[in-house]
Design an enzyme around this catalytic site. Structure first.
Site, PDB file in Angstrom:
ATOM      1  N   ARG A 284      76.068 116.765  29.509  1.00  0.00           N
ATOM      2  CA  ARG A 284      76.820 116.771  28.609  1.00  0.00           C
ATOM      3  C   ARG A 284      76.235 116.781  27.222  1.00  0.00           C
ATOM      4  O   ARG A 284      76.431 117.308  26.287  1.00  0.00           O
ATOM      5  CB  ARG A 284      77.739 115.624  28.814  1.00  0.00           C
ATOM      6  CG  ARG A 284      78.568 115.808  30.083  1.00  0.00           C
ATOM      7  CD  ARG A 284      79.775 114.807  30.084  1.00  0.00           C
ATOM      8  NE  ARG A 284      79.376 113.371  30.087  1.00  0.00           N
ATOM      9  CZ  ARG A 284      78.972 112.687  31.111  1.00  0.00           C
ATOM     10  NH1 ARG A 284      78.665 113.359  32.259  1.00  0.00           N
ATOM     11  NH2 ARG A 284      78.449 111.540  30.991  1.00  0.00           N
TER      12      ARG A 284
ATOM     13  N   ALA B  39      68.384 102.731  36.371  1.00  0.00           N
ATOM     14  CA  ALA B  39      68.524 102.209  34.937  1.00  0.00           C
ATOM     15  C   ALA B  39      68.748 100.613  34.979  1.00  0.00           C
ATOM     16  O   ALA B  39      69.621 100.334  35.863  1.00  0.00           O
ATOM     17  CB  ALA B  39      69.597 102.682  34.016  1.00  0.00           C
TER      18      ALA B  39
ATOM     19  N   SER C 270      80.234  95.458  28.667  1.00  0.00           N
ATOM     20  CA  SER C 270      79.879  97.183  28.861  1.00  0.00           C
ATOM     21  C   SER C 270      79.163  97.319  30.175  1.00  0.00           C
ATOM     22  O   SER C 270      78.200  96.458  30.629  1.00  0.00           O
ATOM     23  CB  SER C 270      78.955  97.480  27.752  1.00  0.00           C
ATOM     24  OG  SER C 270      78.563  98.807  27.928  1.00  0.00           O
TER      25      SER C 270
ATOM     26  N   THR D  95      79.523 104.607  44.803  1.00  0.00           N
ATOM     27  CA  THR D  95      79.020 104.936  43.433  1.00  0.00           C
ATOM     28  C   THR D  95      80.484 105.811  42.732  1.00  0.00           C
ATOM     29  O   THR D  95      80.997 105.365  41.723  1.00  0.00           O
ATOM     30  CB  THR D  95      77.897 105.537  42.994  1.00  0.00           C
ATOM     31  OG1 THR D  95      76.820 104.764  43.507  1.00  0.00           O
ATOM     32  CG2 THR D  95      77.791 106.013  41.602  1.00  0.00           C
TER      33      THR D  95
ATOM     34  N   ASP E 123      82.428 103.662  40.099  1.00  0.00           N
ATOM     35  CA  ASP E 123      82.070 104.206  38.594  1.00  0.00           C
ATOM     36  C   ASP E 123      82.753 105.470  38.348  1.00  0.00           C
ATOM     37  O   ASP E 123      83.012 105.592  37.085  1.00  0.00           O
ATOM     38  CB  ASP E 123      80.533 104.483  38.488  1.00  0.00           C
ATOM     39  CG  ASP E 123      79.724 103.180  38.694  1.00  0.00           C
ATOM     40  OD1 ASP E 123      80.409 101.973  38.431  1.00  0.00           O
ATOM     41  OD2 ASP E 123      78.479 103.200  39.137  1.00  0.00           O
TER      42      ASP E 123
ATOM     43  N   HIS F 109      59.922 137.971  36.789  1.00  0.00           N
ATOM     44  CA  HIS F 109      58.931 136.961  36.817  1.00  0.00           C
ATOM     45  C   HIS F 109      58.131 137.028  35.343  1.00  0.00           C
ATOM     46  O   HIS F 109      58.345 137.823  34.621  1.00  0.00           O
ATOM     47  CB  HIS F 109      57.748 137.120  38.004  1.00  0.00           C
ATOM     48  CG  HIS F 109      58.481 136.978  39.243  1.00  0.00           C
ATOM     49  ND1 HIS F 109      57.779 137.060  40.343  1.00  0.00           N
ATOM     50  CD2 HIS F 109      59.881 136.651  39.585  1.00  0.00           C
ATOM     51  CE1 HIS F 109      58.631 136.596  41.538  1.00  0.00           C
ATOM     52  NE2 HIS F 109      59.605 136.467  41.019  1.00  0.00           N
TER      53      HIS F 109
ATOM     54  N   GLY G 179      73.429 103.731  43.981  1.00  0.00           N
ATOM     55  CA  GLY G 179      73.294 102.412  44.183  1.00  0.00           C
ATOM     56  C   GLY G 179      72.037 101.821  44.938  1.00  0.00           C
ATOM     57  O   GLY G 179      71.410 102.625  45.786  1.00  0.00           O
TER      58      GLY G 179
ATOM     59  N   GLU H 255      70.755 109.509  41.721  1.00  0.00           N
ATOM     60  CA  GLU H 255      71.571 108.669  41.020  1.00  0.00           C
ATOM     61  C   GLU H 255      72.733 107.793  41.899  1.00  0.00           C
ATOM     62  O   GLU H 255      73.736 108.244  41.970  1.00  0.00           O
ATOM     63  CB  GLU H 255      72.184 109.212  39.943  1.00  0.00           C
ATOM     64  CG  GLU H 255      71.279 109.883  38.779  1.00  0.00           C
ATOM     65  CD  GLU H 255      72.015 110.344  37.427  1.00  0.00           C
ATOM     66  OE1 GLU H 255      72.720 109.510  36.947  1.00  0.00           O
ATOM     67  OE2 GLU H 255      72.048 111.600  37.161  1.00  0.00           O
TER      68      GLU H 255
ATOM     69  N   GLU I  95      54.825 137.411  34.768  1.00  0.00           N
ATOM     70  CA  GLU I  95      53.959 138.278  34.355  1.00  0.00           C
ATOM     71  C   GLU I  95      54.579 139.644  33.946  1.00  0.00           C
ATOM     72  O   GLU I  95      54.267 140.264  32.960  1.00  0.00           O
ATOM     73  CB  GLU I  95      53.438 138.833  35.481  1.00  0.00           C
ATOM     74  CG  GLU I  95      52.362 137.703  36.196  1.00  0.00           C
ATOM     75  CD  GLU I  95      52.968 136.838  37.170  1.00  0.00           C
ATOM     76  OE1 GLU I  95      52.376 136.323  38.180  1.00  0.00           O
ATOM     77  OE2 GLU I  95      54.113 136.563  37.170  1.00  0.00           O
TER      78      GLU I  95
END
Length: 351
Positions: free
Chosen positions: A216, A163, A177, A205, A209, A54, A286, A284, A56
């Site tokens: 990365r 996003a 895109s 998703t 996708d 830890h 839909g 992350e 400390e």
């Protein structure tokens, strides 16, 4: 400089050290520690990973390595969280503090575990060590907000990342895109992934996708101790997922969990925490899955990236219609810019 100001100065340094452990310490909290003698730092450390010493003990080891052990008895140990007082994977930090006869201990947050809260102060006081707590308490509490939820509700803390365009869309027409946000924003998302133990998405998703859901190209260095996050895929049936999906075939496929036919999202988060020690999840997904987590009051933090465009179509970031009994507000949101993109981040309160 007053004692309170001096304490705040060194606690701020301990907080900065503690931040180095974000994303690494689960199921333990992030903690930083600084040893100060006559306004000079003579040892410092942070908790690097669960199972390792830890903060400390790391600070004490650093002080010994610098040749400062003889000064401990006249020094103050600053630590962001109340020192542990029970044996887990490592021995109690209170034992090490008493063993080295520190003059004073200052900590910011009390241990959120009701079984341990306040125990350190009693142990150290009996050993003749002065104790002060509550220094930069709000800042220290914020650092361990996920851990506090883990302790009190026995479930994972959920960060929703989205996003969107300015009209609330998370996708564009097929001939354009797939990206709405710029490269700088996307690089920060990889850093955000490094803060979490798992990334959760839906089967749709994965089908549409085929994401990697890995760290990365983060916008700042990530500790070599960091493992790739677990990837949790929610779907009605595992057989409906494409067999050649990246998450099912890449080198990290053993860190992909497929969970079928989830009916209760609270139970899901509790089971993930109890069974896998996953303390922080990045959602992350839909708009349908984001809606369901919001509806259940299970999104604890929001990170929204907004691209300066209006798409006029595409999938919604949060599926529409009335679904919230209590509206979700961001508490003390922080606004950042990544090029022309705007990011709004804050903890959610439902009211």
């Amino acid at each position: 400089m007053s004692t309170e100001d001096r304490d705040a100065r060194w606690m701020k340094m301990a907080l900065e050290l503690a931040g180095n452990g974000i994303g690494l310490t689960s199921p333990n909290p992030c903690v930083g520690a600084v040893i100060v003698h006559e306004d000079q730092v003579i040892g410092a450390g942070f908790h690097e990973k669960a199972g390792l010493p830890h903060a400390e003990r790391n600070a004490i080891a650093d002080g010994i390595a610098r040749g400062n052990a003889a000064l401990f008895k006249d020094s103050t140990l600053y630590v962001t969280l109340e020192p542990c007082s029970t044996t887990g994977k490592t021995p109690p930090c209170t034992d090490a503090i008493v063993e080295h006869h520190f003059k004073r201990v200052v900590y910011g947050s009390e241990d959120p575990n009701p079984k341990h809260r306040g125990a350190a102060a009693e142990i150290l006081d009996r050993a003749g060590i002065q104790v002060t707590h509550g220094i930069l308490e709000r800042e220290c509490d914020r650092l361990i907000r996920g851990f506090r939820l883990n302790m009190l509700e026995k479930r994972a803390w959920v960060i929703a990342k989205s996003a969107m365009s300015l009209d609330g869309r998370i996708s564009r027409s097929p001939e354009r895109s797939q990206w709405l946000t710029n490269e700088r924003s996307r690089s920060f998302v990889h850093t955000l992934r490094a803060e979490c133990d798992a990334i959760l998405t839906g089967g749709n998703t994965l089908r549409l996708d085929n994401p990697s859901l890995t760290i990365r190209n983060p916008d700042r260095p990530v500790s070599p101790l960091k493992k790739q996050p677990w990837r949790i895929i929610l779907t009605r049936t595992a057989a409906s997922l494409p067999e050649d999906s990246v998450c099912l075939t890449d080198e990290f496929r053993d860190r992909t969990l497929i969970i079928e036919n989830v009916l209760n999202y609270l139970e899901l988060l509790q089971n993930i925490y109890i069974d896998r020690k996953i303390g922080t999840i990045l959602l992350e997904a839909g708009g349908c899955l984001v809606r369901e987590f919001l509806k259940a009051g299970l999104i604890d933090e929001w990170v929204g990236f907004y691209a300066p465009m209006i798409t006029g179509g595409g999938a919604e970031g949060v599926e529409g219609g009335t679904f919230l009994e209590h509206e979700a507000y961001l508490e003390q949101p922080v606004v950042s810019t990544f090029g022309n993109d705007v990011c709004i981040r804050g903890d959610i309160r439902y009211r």
